[in-house]
Motif scaffolding. Sequence first.
Motif, PDB file in Angstrom:
ATOM      1  N   GLU A  45       0.946  -1.579   0.164  1.00  0.00           N
ATOM      2  CA  GLU A  45      -0.174  -0.199  -0.112  1.00  0.00           C
ATOM      3  C   GLU A  45       0.750   1.083   0.207  1.00  0.00           C
ATOM      4  N   LYS A  46       0.276   2.263  -0.396  1.00  0.00           N
ATOM      5  CA  LYS A  46       1.291   3.755  -0.226  1.00  0.00           C
ATOM      6  C   LYS A  46       1.314   3.432   1.328  1.00  0.00           C
ATOM      7  N   PRO A  47       2.527   5.237   1.434  1.00  0.00           N
ATOM      8  CA  PRO A  47       2.152   5.522   3.063  1.00  0.00           C
ATOM      9  C   PRO A  47       1.412   6.599   3.125  1.00  0.00           C
ATOM     10  N   ARG A  48       1.400   6.344   4.110  1.00  0.00           N
ATOM     11  CA  ARG A  48      -0.258   7.603   4.230  1.00  0.00           C
ATOM     12  C   ARG A  48       0.628   9.220   5.206  1.00  0.00           C
ATOM     13  N   VAL A  49      -0.187  10.160   4.989  1.00  0.00           N
ATOM     14  CA  VAL A  49       0.291  11.246   5.465  1.00  0.00           C
ATOM     15  C   VAL A  49      -1.111  11.233   6.349  1.00  0.00           C
ATOM     16  N   VAL A  50      -1.180  11.723   7.674  1.00  0.00           N
ATOM     17  CA  VAL A  50      -2.398  12.581   8.500  1.00  0.00           C
ATOM     18  C   VAL A  50      -2.322  13.945   8.832  1.00  0.00           C
ATOM     19  N   VAL A  51      -2.931  14.507   7.668  1.00  0.00           N
ATOM     20  CA  VAL A  51      -3.000  16.237   8.340  1.00  0.00           C
ATOM     21  C   VAL A  51      -3.641  16.319   8.965  1.00  0.00           C
ATOM     22  N   LEU A  52      -3.917  17.153  10.173  1.00  0.00           N
ATOM     23  CA  LEU A  52      -4.342  17.317  11.489  1.00  0.00           C
ATOM     24  C   LEU A  52      -4.643  19.066  11.528  1.00  0.00           C
ATOM     25  N   GLY A  53      -5.929  19.407  10.420  1.00  0.00           N
ATOM     26  CA  GLY A  53      -6.140  20.728  10.545  1.00  0.00           C
ATOM     27  C   GLY A  53      -6.577  21.586   8.765  1.00  0.00           C
ATOM     28  N   SER A  54      -7.130  21.962   9.028  1.00  0.00           N
ATOM     29  CA  SER A  54      -7.928  22.410   7.116  1.00  0.00           C
ATOM     30  C   SER A  54      -7.668  24.019   7.230  1.00  0.00           C
ATOM     31  N   GLY A  55      -6.916  24.284   7.667  1.00  0.00           N
ATOM     32  CA  GLY A  55      -6.630  25.622   7.140  1.00  0.00           C
ATOM     33  C   GLY A  55      -5.474  26.160   6.534  1.00  0.00           C
ATOM     34  N   ILE A  69       2.031   8.611  -4.930  1.00  0.00           N
ATOM     35  CA  ILE A  69       3.014   8.878  -3.275  1.00  0.00           C
ATOM     36  C   ILE A  69       2.326   8.619  -2.702  1.00  0.00           C
ATOM     37  N   TYR A  70       1.294   8.950  -2.021  1.00  0.00           N
ATOM     38  CA  TYR A  70       0.992   9.102  -0.898  1.00  0.00           C
ATOM     39  C   TYR A  70      -1.363   8.644  -0.706  1.00  0.00           C
ATOM     40  N   ASP A  71      -1.240   8.212   0.745  1.00  0.00           N
ATOM     41  CA  ASP A  71      -2.459   8.584   0.617  1.00  0.00           C
ATOM     42  C   ASP A  71      -2.130   9.338   1.320  1.00  0.00           C
ATOM     43  N   VAL A  72      -3.673  10.812   1.626  1.00  0.00           N
ATOM     44  CA  VAL A  72      -4.402  11.635   2.513  1.00  0.00           C
ATOM     45  C   VAL A  72      -5.075  11.073   3.431  1.00  0.00           C
ATOM     46  N   VAL A  73      -5.121  11.122   4.591  1.00  0.00           N
ATOM     47  CA  VAL A  73      -5.547  11.124   5.259  1.00  0.00           C
ATOM     48  C   VAL A  73      -5.912  12.913   6.208  1.00  0.00           C
ATOM     49  N   CYS A  74      -7.102  13.403   5.799  1.00  0.00           N
ATOM     50  CA  CYS A  74      -7.430  14.891   7.053  1.00  0.00           C
ATOM     51  C   CYS A  74      -8.350  14.515   8.355  1.00  0.00           C
ATOM     52  N   VAL A  75      -7.827  15.238   9.306  1.00  0.00           N
ATOM     53  CA  VAL A  75      -8.455  15.364  10.645  1.00  0.00           C
ATOM     54  C   VAL A  75      -8.588  16.436  10.178  1.00  0.00           C
ATOM     55  N   SER A  76     -10.354  16.928  10.886  1.00  0.00           N
ATOM     56  CA  SER A  76     -10.395  18.716  11.063  1.00  0.00           C
ATOM     57  C   SER A  76     -11.783  18.754  11.230  1.00  0.00           C
ATOM     58  N   PRO A  77     -12.690  19.756  12.551  1.00  0.00           N
ATOM     59  CA  PRO A  77     -13.218  20.373  13.385  1.00  0.00           C
ATOM     60  C   PRO A  77     -13.844  20.586  11.885  1.00  0.00           C
ATOM     61  N   ARG A  78     -14.130  21.228  10.614  1.00  0.00           N
ATOM     62  CA  ARG A  78     -14.170  21.207   9.719  1.00  0.00           C
ATOM     63  C   ARG A  78     -14.566  20.890   7.849  1.00  0.00           C
ATOM     64  N   TYR A 118      -8.418   9.808   2.876  1.00  0.00           N
ATOM     65  CA  TYR A 118     -10.450  10.294   3.659  1.00  0.00           C
ATOM     66  C   TYR A 118     -10.275  12.057   4.316  1.00  0.00           C
ATOM     67  N   PHE A 119     -11.403  12.025   3.906  1.00  0.00           N
ATOM     68  CA  PHE A 119     -11.795  12.957   5.331  1.00  0.00           C
ATOM     69  C   PHE A 119     -11.932  12.779   6.694  1.00  0.00           C
ATOM     70  N   PHE A 120     -12.093  12.997   7.966  1.00  0.00           N
ATOM     71  CA  PHE A 120     -12.732  13.171   8.995  1.00  0.00           C
ATOM     72  C   PHE A 120     -13.094  13.848   9.681  1.00  0.00           C
ATOM     73  N   LEU A 121     -14.121  14.380   9.906  1.00  0.00           N
ATOM     74  CA  LEU A 121     -14.731  15.705  11.132  1.00  0.00           C
ATOM     75  C   LEU A 121     -14.440  15.200  12.412  1.00  0.00           C
ATOM     76  N   ALA A 122     -13.735  15.565  12.813  1.00  0.00           N
ATOM     77  CA  ALA A 122     -13.156  15.079  13.713  1.00  0.00           C
ATOM     78  C   ALA A 122     -11.887  15.901  14.205  1.00  0.00           C
ATOM     79  N   GLU A 137     -11.441  11.866  17.759  1.00  0.00           N
ATOM     80  CA  GLU A 137     -12.716  12.177  18.383  1.00  0.00           C
ATOM     81  C   GLU A 137     -13.566  13.117  17.884  1.00  0.00           C
ATOM     82  N   THR A 138     -14.959  12.487  17.350  1.00  0.00           N
ATOM     83  CA  THR A 138     -15.613  12.823  16.133  1.00  0.00           C
ATOM     84  C   THR A 138     -16.098  13.853  16.320  1.00  0.00           C
ATOM     85  N   VAL A 139     -16.413  14.727  15.978  1.00  0.00           N
ATOM     86  CA  VAL A 139     -16.977  16.330  16.040  1.00  0.00           C
ATOM     87  C   VAL A 139     -18.890  16.135  15.528  1.00  0.00           C
TER      88      VAL A 139
END
Length: 483
Positions: A45-55, A69-78, A118-122, A137-139
């Motif tokens: 599988e592709k390596p995973r970059v997790v991004v905390l924030g959507s600013g 190259i990467y899978d991207v996962v974003c975690v943000s309350p918006r 993925y994007f997770f509202l959390a 933790e989910t929002v």
Amino acid sequence: MPWFRKLLQVSSSSLRKASPLNPRYIFSSNYTSQTGGLEPTKPNEKPRVVVLGSGWAGCRLMKGIDTNIYDVVCVSPRNHMVFTPLLASTCVGTLEFRSVAEPIGRIQPAISTAPGSYFFLANCKGIDVDDHVVHCETVTDGVDTLHPWNFKIAYDKLVIASGAEALTFGIKGVKEHATFLREVSHAQEIRRKLLLNLMLSDVPGISEEEKRRLLHCVVIGGGPTGVEFSGELSDFIMKDVRERYLHVKDYIHVTLIEANEILSSFDDRLRQYATKQLTKSGVRLMRGIVKDVQPQKIILNDGTEVPYGLLVWSTGVGPSSFIHSLQLPKSPGGRIGVDEWLRVPSLQDVFSIGDCCGFLESTGRPVLPALAQVAERQGKYLAALLNRIGKDGGGYANSARDMELGKQFIYKHLGSMATVGRYKALVDLRQSKEGKGLSMTGFVSWFIWRSAYLTRVVSWRNRFYVAVNWATTFVFGRDISRI
């Protein structure tokens, strides 16, 4: 999907306290025993970059990351990015709210289409640095609608880009009674309160004193945000309120309170011009320090009482409670400390960008200002760095320990701009406050200001929205519907 239903069944009643002595967690936080989440990536599988924030920083990083190259996962309350330079315009109806909100899925389409992104509202609640896992933790809209649940995400590379929060300096009553101007929800609240006060002030039986209080708009903070909001509000009053609310037109006014000089980062000549233009537009400038904020008035340090109907707080930003809770080396001012490549030196595969980070004192570099252009530049740099690391085989966890990272991040200031209303603006193209460079004022500056921001809006869709909103406002005036 049984696994998803099982994830939803995790309730807050199973929360337990993590031990603050456990070195695996870089801060102590409530979390549950996990029953679902994203497991560590496999070799195929592709390596995973997790991004905390959507600013600004996180979204620019996601836009530039190579999803081959990467899978991207974003975690943000918006689930969107806010184009903050134009946020003040939405408060008075110059722009629609959706014109300044860019969905994450449009910034990085792979989040909506790729099977591993993925994007997770959390919100992030904890980071397990040994296992390369973030606990989230989910929002939700509150426990009356849906209990939040917890899950975990394994990462190969983690980017903390959670931004900052408004500074209140510990002043009593600010959070309870003032409105900030950092999110679309803040702009919506300001607009609703402003229009409500306008309509209430026209009701028979309202006393003169109460009418003046309801229609007194007070802005705390003379930085670019406070000045631009004051200018937009004065334009709204001059062109729309005095035409459509004839009964109260002589009661409404704006007061801008600043402890020192407004627009302190700008050239002296530009500050004087801004002061002159704001005063000409009817904005009252006061110098003072707020001591206490009460439901209908603020009290300054000299004892002066200033009644208000709308109070907007714009005194700069500082580290959030999330950043404070991280047991990491901090830069001056309490941000996450990073090195010259925007890495968190004490952790493997962890980076930080945007308003939440600053250079460590050991680097010999100053902490950069909390500006959109700083965050955007850091996001662009880190995306290129991670792409290069991934191409060289260092994308997976613990695989880039001894890798040569190349050029360090260097920031060059491109200049500052601010509008002061009445088709006037300031443009300061100096690289520093003491440096030399071009600075200008007036209508030409206002045209440059609008043109520059129109080109910086992320998508062509929103550029079209902004241009149409500006044209509509110019021809028909601002909409005054309270929705």
